[in-house]
Scaffold this motif. Structure first.
Motif, PDB file in Angstrom:
ATOM      1  N   VAL A  74       0.898  -1.527  -0.167  1.00 34.79           N
ATOM      2  CA  VAL A  74       0.091  -0.085   0.003  1.00 34.79           C
ATOM      3  C   VAL A  74       0.741   1.301   0.076  1.00 34.79           C
ATOM      4  CG1 VAL A  74      -1.859  -1.259   0.926  1.00 34.79           C
ATOM      5  CG2 VAL A  74      -0.280  -0.296   3.151  1.00 34.79           C
ATOM      6  N   VAL A  75       0.378   2.578  -0.960  1.00 34.95           N
ATOM      7  CA  VAL A  75       1.038   3.985  -0.344  1.00 34.95           C
ATOM      8  C   VAL A  75      -0.050   4.494   0.565  1.00 34.95           C
ATOM      9  CG1 VAL A  75       1.670   5.702  -1.503  1.00 34.95           C
ATOM     10  CG2 VAL A  75       2.512   3.205  -2.243  1.00 34.95           C
ATOM     11  N   ASP A  76       0.385   5.232   1.192  1.00 34.55           N
ATOM     12  CA  ASP A  76      -0.220   6.044   1.942  1.00 34.55           C
ATOM     13  C   ASP A  76      -0.916   7.407   0.968  1.00 34.55           C
ATOM     14  OD1 ASP A  76       1.216   7.905   1.194  1.00 34.55           O
ATOM     15  OD2 ASP A  76       2.235   7.746   3.532  1.00 34.55           O
ATOM     16  N   GLY A  88       8.178   6.855 -12.926  1.00 36.82           N
ATOM     17  CA  GLY A  88       8.738   7.533 -13.924  1.00 36.82           C
ATOM     18  C   GLY A  88       9.902   7.323 -14.326  1.00 36.82           C
ATOM     19  N   SER A  89      10.816   7.118 -13.160  1.00 29.60           N
ATOM     20  CA  SER A  89      12.024   7.198 -13.452  1.00 29.60           C
ATOM     21  C   SER A  89      12.631   5.654 -13.851  1.00 29.60           C
ATOM     22  CB  SER A  89      12.144   7.493 -11.823  1.00 29.60           C
ATOM     23  OG  SER A  89      12.322   5.784 -10.621  1.00 29.60           O
ATOM     24  N   MET A  90      11.467   4.415 -13.553  1.00 29.56           N
ATOM     25  CA  MET A  90      12.167   3.176 -14.458  1.00 29.56           C
ATOM     26  C   MET A  90      11.174   3.136 -15.342  1.00 29.56           C
ATOM     27  SD  MET A  90      13.153   1.476 -10.989  1.00 29.56           S
ATOM     28  CE  MET A  90      12.445   0.087 -12.133  1.00 29.56           C
ATOM     29  N   LYS A  91      10.630   4.315 -16.233  1.00 30.36           N
ATOM     30  CA  LYS A  91      10.054   4.291 -17.473  1.00 30.36           C
ATOM     31  C   LYS A  91       9.236   3.601 -17.508  1.00 30.36           C
ATOM     32  CE  LYS A  91      13.869   6.201 -18.961  1.00 30.36           C
ATOM     33  NZ  LYS A  91      13.765   7.784 -18.016  1.00 30.36           N
ATOM     34  N   PHE A  92       7.636   3.305 -16.305  1.00 29.84           N
ATOM     35  CA  PHE A  92       6.502   2.801 -16.943  1.00 29.84           C
ATOM     36  C   PHE A  92       5.513   4.023 -17.008  1.00 29.84           C
ATOM     37  CE2 PHE A  92       8.121  -0.698 -14.072  1.00 29.84           C
ATOM     38  CZ  PHE A  92       7.130  -1.346 -14.244  1.00 29.84           C
ATOM     39  N   ILE A  93       4.560   3.628 -18.405  1.00 30.31           N
ATOM     40  CA  ILE A  93       3.797   4.530 -18.148  1.00 30.31           C
ATOM     41  C   ILE A  93       2.714   3.497 -18.433  1.00 30.31           C
ATOM     42  CG2 ILE A  93       4.954   5.706 -20.247  1.00 30.31           C
ATOM     43  CD1 ILE A  93       4.128   3.348 -22.039  1.00 30.31           C
ATOM     44  N   ARG A  94       1.447   4.531 -18.247  1.00 30.26           N
ATOM     45  CA  ARG A  94      -0.154   4.382 -17.957  1.00 30.26           C
ATOM     46  C   ARG A  94      -0.486   3.074 -19.254  1.00 30.26           C
ATOM     47  NH1 ARG A  94      -4.362   7.615 -15.483  1.00 30.26           N
ATOM     48  NH2 ARG A  94      -6.181   5.863 -15.438  1.00 30.26           N
ATOM     49  N   LEU A  95      -1.077   2.014 -19.197  1.00 30.40           N
ATOM     50  CA  LEU A  95      -1.540   0.895 -20.101  1.00 30.40           C
ATOM     51  C   LEU A  95      -3.212   1.471 -20.429  1.00 30.40           C
ATOM     52  CD1 LEU A  95      -0.836  -0.837 -22.319  1.00 30.40           C
ATOM     53  CD2 LEU A  95      -0.644  -2.383 -20.279  1.00 30.40           C
ATOM     54  N   VAL A  96      -3.701   1.046 -19.340  1.00 31.28           N
ATOM     55  CA  VAL A  96      -5.237   1.121 -19.334  1.00 31.28           C
ATOM     56  C   VAL A  96      -5.663   1.137 -17.909  1.00 31.28           C
ATOM     57  CG1 VAL A  96      -5.191  -1.625 -19.251  1.00 31.28           C
ATOM     58  CG2 VAL A  96      -7.029  -0.983 -20.581  1.00 31.28           C
ATOM     59  N   GLU A  97      -6.684   1.270 -17.689  1.00 31.44           N
ATOM     60  CA  GLU A  97      -7.314   1.101 -16.846  1.00 31.44           C
ATOM     61  C   GLU A  97      -8.701   0.697 -16.893  1.00 31.44           C
ATOM     62  OE1 GLU A  97     -10.107   4.424 -13.200  1.00 31.44           O
ATOM     63  OE2 GLU A  97      -8.095   5.126 -14.577  1.00 31.44           O
ATOM     64  N   ARG A  98      -8.857  -0.338 -15.656  1.00 32.37           N
ATOM     65  CA  ARG A  98      -9.898  -1.704 -16.062  1.00 32.37           C
ATOM     66  C   ARG A  98     -10.555  -1.638 -14.579  1.00 32.37           C
ATOM     67  NH1 ARG A  98      -7.527  -6.621 -18.456  1.00 32.37           N
ATOM     68  NH2 ARG A  98      -6.072  -5.180 -18.515  1.00 32.37           N
ATOM     69  N   ASN A  99     -11.988  -1.237 -13.746  1.00 34.01           N
ATOM     70  CA  ASN A  99     -12.463  -2.047 -12.797  1.00 34.01           C
ATOM     71  C   ASN A  99     -12.340  -0.612 -11.898  1.00 34.01           C
ATOM     72  OD1 ASN A  99     -14.365  -3.773 -14.518  1.00 34.01           O
ATOM     73  ND2 ASN A  99     -12.655  -5.032 -14.214  1.00 34.01           N
ATOM     74  N   GLY A 100     -10.994  -0.012 -12.172  1.00 36.22           N
ATOM     75  CA  GLY A 100     -11.163   1.110 -11.215  1.00 36.22           C
ATOM     76  C   GLY A 100      -9.548   0.745 -11.021  1.00 36.22           C
ATOM     77  N   LEU A 124      -7.958   2.628  -2.493  1.00 36.26           N
ATOM     78  CA  LEU A 124      -8.790   1.346  -1.697  1.00 36.26           C
ATOM     79  C   LEU A 124     -10.035   3.032  -0.593  1.00 36.26           C
ATOM     80  CD1 LEU A 124      -5.427  -0.391   0.085  1.00 36.26           C
ATOM     81  CD2 LEU A 124      -7.159  -1.097  -1.597  1.00 36.26           C
ATOM     82  N   PRO A 125     -10.977   1.875  -0.291  1.00 31.74           N
ATOM     83  CA  PRO A 125     -11.681   2.982   0.658  1.00 31.74           C
ATOM     84  C   PRO A 125     -10.893   4.410   1.690  1.00 31.74           C
ATOM     85  CG  PRO A 125     -12.327   0.827   0.713  1.00 31.74           C
ATOM     86  CD  PRO A 125     -10.926   0.302  -0.209  1.00 31.74           C
ATOM     87  N   ASP A 126     -10.492   3.821   2.487  1.00 31.08           N
ATOM     88  CA  ASP A 126      -9.270   4.534   3.326  1.00 31.08           C
ATOM     89  C   ASP A 126      -8.416   5.668   2.953  1.00 31.08           C
ATOM     90  OD1 ASP A 126      -7.595   2.781   2.455  1.00 31.08           O
ATOM     91  OD2 ASP A 126      -6.658   1.932   4.387  1.00 31.08           O
ATOM     92  N   GLY A 127      -8.813   5.446   1.576  1.00 30.44           N
ATOM     93  CA  GLY A 127      -7.717   6.506   0.959  1.00 30.44           C
ATOM     94  C   GLY A 127      -6.135   6.200   0.879  1.00 30.44           C
TER      95      GLY A 127
END
Length: 145
Positions: A74-76, A88-100, A124-127
């Protein structure tokens, strides 16, 4: 010591996430076997040396498979920018969004992408954000100061 923004919860045990990943591994192993047979046909190389080369190639492939084991955590909510910067530093790009769930993949040609190499982020529900990333990303993240 500075607290990390990604809090690891577990590591999965499925290194190959899809049938496509399994097919890639099968093609690699079949390719190594095919190359071995071709070398045997057109070479004076000893069979034992080629068998050792084949075994070495298969064992050499294992670390790349194991480094893609999924790490769940988890990430707060306050560290979203840090996560975005890390991706971004690892060269990841957004691919797709499915079911949230947002999926990110490395910026490489599609034939080089493994499905098990994706990062999945789900609010997640807790933010917080539920994050699944390959082990090598987690390993890189823990090595940064």
């Amino acid at each position: 010591m500075k607290k990390r923004f990604f809090q690891k919860q577990s590591i999965g045990f499925v290194p190959l996430a899809s049938a496509r990943d399994w097919a890639i591994v099968a093609v690699i192993v079949a390719g190594v076997l095919g190359v071995r047979e071709l070398v045997l046909l057109f070479s004076l190389m000893d069979r034992e040396d080629l068998r050792i080369t084949l075994i070495g190639a298969c064992f050499g492939m294992l670390p790349s498979v194991l480094m893609c084991l999924p790490v769940h955590g988890v990430v707060d909510g306050l560290s979203r920018d840090a996560l975005r910067s890390f991706l971004g530093s690892m060269k990841f790009i957004r691919l797709v969004e499915r079911n949230g769930t947002r999926f990110y993949t490395q910026n490489t040609p599609s034939w080089m992408r493994w499905d098990s190499n994706r990062v999945a982020i789900k609010p997640l529900p807790d933010g917080q954000l539920g994050v699944t990333m390959p082990f090598y990303c987690y390993w890189t993240l823990t090595r940064r100061r």
